[in-house]
Design an enzyme around this catalytic site. Structure first.
Site, PDB file in Angstrom:
ATOM      1  N   ILE A  20      60.802 -86.910 -27.024  1.00 43.04           N
ATOM      2  CA  ILE A  20      59.940 -85.716 -26.806  1.00 43.04           C
ATOM      3  C   ILE A  20      59.585 -85.723 -25.520  1.00 43.04           C
ATOM      4  O   ILE A  20      58.469 -85.046 -25.062  1.00 43.04           O
ATOM      5  CB  ILE A  20      58.856 -85.474 -27.788  1.00 43.04           C
ATOM      6  N   GLU A  77      49.886 -93.129 -26.306  1.00 44.88           N
ATOM      7  CA  GLU A  77      48.472 -92.260 -26.438  1.00 44.88           C
ATOM      8  C   GLU A  77      47.432 -93.027 -25.865  1.00 44.88           C
ATOM      9  O   GLU A  77      46.591 -92.406 -25.831  1.00 44.88           O
ATOM     10  CB  GLU A  77      48.412 -91.944 -28.140  1.00 44.88           C
TER      11      GLU A  77
END
Lengths: 318, 740
Positions: free
Chosen positions: B475, B700
């Site tokens: 992604i 993250e």
């Protein structure tokens, strides 16, 4: 986008005549605002008159020492013009503070004057908006209004004029030249060009149906230090929370116009007499009668503080 | 392959390919426009018609009547599907609200119809001809109001952060009451939108009862299951293809209306149909990070040791939804004998809340790490020192449970050194540069590491080319590249000798991209398949599998060397395996990733505008498989964290129940001019508890704590503490030092 017919005009008067022949027609040049609005069916012209190839793309001197800016001069070219940069710095700075390089390459002088509000309720066709659909009401009043107007608002509309260029033109006392369908020209002072919303927020300018902008003229240079100070949440590519266009003379006198606070570039000439006393005195008069919402009441002190920042910048460069 | 004991030395440890800053394999395709995204598979699904999704104009209520006549008669229209004509649809396992509403409407811009036409413009024009009469119902849109009566609710984000409804260790109330220094503050974070570059988009094509979707999705197997469930067809009749995904940030973890509307539209129109959600539609139609209200109490003794810490968070969601797990990191980040965490969940009728990059920790640290800054000031301690004093090497709730690796202190110390933290003036509002007030801020970064089962297939052909197939997605994270590096390392071939095929549900089921588990988990699956391939190769070539080396395109044992390609001479080889994890290792030791964020800001003393001047992140996140790709991820997280701190805010209209600023002019995210020099440093680390790769997630970690570091820098610059994000000038203009 609804189906529409299209023609390319060859002279300004012809363009104006074509627009009158087709009720609900729109002029198109750069299309940076109109096309977006058509995709969302906020604008639904049945006919487009393309004025993009008219020979209105020159900047030339006027007889009285000012500049005449053709309606189709792009924002990029106008901001980069040597004479504009030297004599009308506030205009150059205002333009480059707006949009992005790509948009400025395409956007025209007349189109920039005519860009429509960015009120989010105007953009959402599910919501009531007197500007988009006269008489439907205003969902922005009582809603999310952080970006919206604090001066000259009405019960029908609290939208702002979103642009930067016109704020500088207002402080420079520019004039808008037009032609109508019968070939008649007229000159509209920039102060009278944009209107307050009143009960007819869908009528945004002094232009009559079919009337085409051909140029914007600037009076002869007024000297002074030129500042355009645009305040926004991010550093680029955002509409102003407030902006201040100021031209300050060595003796402390000066002019100021404000963007992001009203349905038009906001200037109160009488307030400028207080300029030598500083930002507080000017802002008190400039923003007298403000009618902010809970979301946008910060704009009133922000105008004063932004003017103070501009004056401090003038002092620092003096 | 089962991973149930700490890994020893293995071929990855050679780090001849792994650990190198290899350029992204997909980079050249993306920059030249030759990487097809979901909407662009025109050759695979020729002659596709266009679907345009109609969103509900109200937030709650029902459709009283819907008039399709004008739309049906409009030029080019092939089909219109509504709840009346869609047939029976179920709700997906991962959806809170139905993807096709009607007659009941659950949220604003919930899809209520799809119009299919020959061209996009025709579909859009016809969609605007649909007339709907609604019966509005009263909805709940005000989080603060709804939280007054909201019950406690525990949950897991499914992405690594989790907490029970309420959790108590020791005697928080007593310890807090008797603490000589204490803080009790409430912080709020707003709703956030993913606004990834590529919108939600799908092309659907039916061949008989077989459905193929080219779609923008992070989790291929979840997606395949939920498409089948929603449409009521067998899972094996669904194929998802997503070789390139233009960003997700959690917004594409789940099947959304683009996929279902495309499938329904294609069935009705008997033609392939492509559907992309428009930007103004996607913000209320899809999911978002929910807003939170967080109360934090910290008590400490005079030496700065925390004796009591409580973190209570409230958030809202549609009925059946879950809370934002914002207290999760507070269970693990700092020491302290007496602890309390709790979460409340209010029912709101706003669009569906769900995972967005570091769900739980991202908003949780935006509060906790400001509270730590406030506490340090009360104690008269340096904020770095205060964190160091309260470091813990064990799970503070279960002290017999160690962290597998924990270098938080080194992240903070190295960062402070590198950033020039010692030059920070501890007295707020005391550094000026012209019109600007200058300040520095620090925050800890923390994010749990998740391990997800992941499978892959590896092939070796006669030319010696290695092909890896897995339904893993890239992604924008660098998956293609780290998988190629893994296979290259394992089989002793150059990266260029590996072909990686991703994002196809006909490939072995991978971990998918989410919860920063993708990098470590998907490469571990490739490792497993490569181990099998090594055995097959050794067997074919007559080597003893245990002492064979794969290097330089050759297979070696003792003084015998054979070209790898030789092994496939008698026929191509194929090996498939899955890496699975028991619970035991994770029960024994806590796996987390750590970092220190340092930020310098300038706040205009007149206007209150905040501009970031410098950013530094020091990260400890296991073995870094590709420092270039990892740095790219952390920089992206830092940028997103800057947005969360300073501008991102979905404005709720509490009368009509929707996010008002639902486009990219209204929902501001940082532009280039907002982001200054960003520096990222990775500490040398390898975690044998995480997988044979010894890697962890990093995608993250980068966002975790950034917002608080910015907020703390703004405080240091101005002396004004803003506890409501984003920190926009309207919230503190009247408290700035007087000027002029």
């Amino acid at each position: 986008m609804k189906p529409f017919s299209y023609e390319r005009a060859t002279t300004p008067a012809e363009a104006a005549a074509a627009a009158v022949r087709h009720p609900g027609a729109k002029f198109i040049a750069g299309g940076t605002n109109l096309l977006d609005l058509m995709k969302l069916e906020i604008e639904t012209p049945q006919h487009l008159v393309d004025v993009g190839t008219l020979k209105l793309d020159r900047i030339e001197k006027t007889a009285n020492g000012g500049l005449r800016i053709g309606a189709l001069v792009t924002n990029t070219d106008l901001a980069a013009d040597q004479r504009v940069r030297r004599d009308y710095g506030v205009l150059s700075r205002a333009i480059v503070a707006g949009a992005s390089g790509q948009l400025r390459n395409k956007a025209t002088t007349a189109g920039n004057l005519l860009q429509r509000t960015r009120c989010p309720y105007f953009y959402d066709t599910n919501q009531a908006c007197n500007k988009r659909k006269p008489g439907s009401g205003c969902a922005a009043i009582g809603g999310f209004s952080r970006q919206l107007a604090v001066m000259g608002v009405s019960d029908a509309c609290i939208a702002t004029y979103p642009g930067d260029m016109a704020v500088a033109m207002r402080v420079l006392d520019a004039s808008v030249e037009t032609v109508n369908s019968t070939g008649q020209s007229r000159v509209i002072p920039i102060a009278d060009f944009h209107r307050l919303p009143g009960n007819t927020p869908h009528i945004e300018t002094a232009l009559a149906p079919g009337e085409l902008i051909t140029a914007v003229t600037l009076p002869k240079p007024i000297g002074g230090t030129h500042i355009y100070r645009k305040v926004r949440d991010r550093a680029s590519y955002a509409f102003a929370l407030v902006s201040v266009a100021a031209v300050i003379q060595k003796d402390g006198s000066g002019r100021v116009a404000v963007g992001g606070v009203a349905h038009k570039p906001w200037r109160v000439e009488a307030a400028e007499a207080a300029m030598p006393q500083g930002s507080k005195a000017v802002a008190a008069r400039l923003m007298a009668g403000a009618q902010p919402t809970r979301d946008n009441q910060f704009k009133v002190p922000l105008v004063e503080r932004t003017l103070a920042a501009a004056l401090a910048e003038v002092r620092a460069t003096a | 392959m089962k991973f149930d004991a700490p890994t020893g030395n293995n071929p990855i440890d050679r780090m001849t390919v792994i650990g190198k800053p290899t350029d992204r394999i997909d980079g050249k395709y993306k920059t030249t426009g030759t990487a097809p995204y979901a909407f662009e598979h025109n050759d695979d699904a020729p002659n596709a018609a266009y679907g345009y999704v109609v969103g509900a104009a109200i937030a709650k209520g029902r459709i009283a009547s819907i008039d399709l006549a004008a739309a049906k008669a409009a030029p080019g229209v092939l089909a219109i599907v509504t709840a009346d004509t869609a047939g029976k649809l179920a709700k997906g396992n991962f959806n809170t609200a139905k993807l096709l509403g009607g007659p009941e409407v659950d949220h604003y811009h919930q899809a209520i119809a799809v119009v299919v036409a020959d061209t996009f413009e025709q579909a859009r024009a016809a969609a605007n001809l649909i007339r709907v009469d609604y019966a509005r119902a009263k909805g709940r849109y005000d989080l603060a109001e709804a939280l007054k009566t909201a019950p406690l609710k525990g949950d897991s984000s499914g992405e690594g952060s989790a907490a029970p409804p309420i959790d108590k260790v020791g005697d928080f109330a007593g310890a807090f009451a008797s603490a000589p220094v204490k803080l009790d503050a409430t912080y709020t974070t707003p709703d956030h939108s993913h606004v990834m570059m590529e919108p939600h988009a799908t092309i659907a094509s039916w061949e008989g009862d077989q459905l193929t979707l080219w779609t923008a999705n992070q989790m291929i197997d979840w997606g395949k299951g939920d498409v089948a469930k929603t449409l009521g067809i067998p899972k094996e009749k669904v194929r998802l293809i997503a070789p390139y995904v233009g960003g997700g940030f959690g917004g594409k973890l789940f099947v959304r209306s683009d996929a279902i509307m495309a499938a329904l539209g294609a069935r009705a129109a008997k033609r392939p149909v492509k559907v992309a959600l428009t930007r103004p539609m996607s913000i209320n139609n899809t999911t978002h990070r929910p807003a939170t209200v967080q109360r934090i109490r910290i008590g400490a003794d005079r030496t700065g040791k925390i004796t009591a810490i409580a973190h209570e968070s409230g958030s809202g969601d549609l009925p059946g939804g879950g809370p934002e797990t914002a207290v999760s990191q507070t269970k693990l980040l700092y020491a302290g004998a007496n602890r309390l965490t709790s979460m409340r969940l209010a029912v709101l009728d706003l669009p569906e809340g769900n995972a967005m990059r570091a769900p739980g920790e991202a908003p949780g640290l935006m509060a906790l790490e400001v509270a730590m800054d406030e506490m340090a000031e009360k104690l008269g301690m340096d904020p770095v020192e205060f964190r160091v004093v309260n470091d813990t090497q064990v799970d503070p709730e279960k002290p017999d449970r160690k962290f597998s690796q924990r270098q938080l202190v080194k992240c903070l110390r190295d960062g402070a050194e590198r950033f020039g933290w010692s030059a920070r003036n501890a007295k707020p509002g005391s550094v000026r540069d012209g019109q600007w007030l200058i300040g520095m801020g620090v925050a800890a970064a923390f994010r749990n590491n998740l391990l997800m089962k992941s499978a892959a297939r590896v092939r070796l052909d006669q030319a010696g080319v290695v092909t890896v197939e897995t339904d893993m997605t890239d992604i924008g994270t660098g998956t293609y590249t780290i998988i190629a590096q893994t296979a290259a390392e394992m089989l002793g071939v150059p990266v260029e000798g590996v072909v990686v095929k991703l994002g196809d549900s006909s490939f072995p089921v991978s971990a998918g991209s989410g919860g920063q588990w993708g990098g470590n988990s998907s490469t571990a699956g490739v490792y497993a398949a490569c181990m099998k391939m090594r055995e097959q190769v050794a067997q074919r070539l007559g080597f003893n599998a245990t002492d064979v080396e794969f290097v330089g395109g050759q297979v070696r044992s003792g003084n015998r060397t054979v070209a790898l390609a030789e092994a496939a001479k008698a026929g191509a080889l194929s090996a498939e395996d899955v890496m699975e994890y028991g619970d035991e290792l994770q029960k024994q030791q806590q796996q987390s990733t750590f970092g220190g964020h340092f930020v310098e800001v300038a706040v205009n003393a007149y206007t209150g505008e905040t501009r970031i001047r410098r950013m530094l992140a020091v990260c400890a996140a296991g073995r870094i498989l590709n420092p270039k790709a990892a740095r790219n991820q952390v920089i992206g997280g830092m940028t997103m964290g800057a947005g969360a701190a300073l501008m991102e805010d979905l404005a709720v209209d509490k009368r009509f129940g929707f996010f008002v600023n639902h486009d990219l002019a209204g929902y501001e995210v940082p532009v280039h001019a907002d982001i200054p020099h960003q520096e990222v440093i990775f500490l040398d680390e390898a975690d044998p508890m995480s997988s044979p790769m010894k890697a962890k997630g990093v995608g993250e970690l980068g966002i975790c704590g950034v917002g608080a570091a910015v907020a703390n820098a703004v405080y240091n610059a101005t002396g004004v503490r803003v506890r409501e994000y984003p920190i926009t000038l309207d919230k503190y203009l009247d408290r700035l030092p007087q000027v002029a």
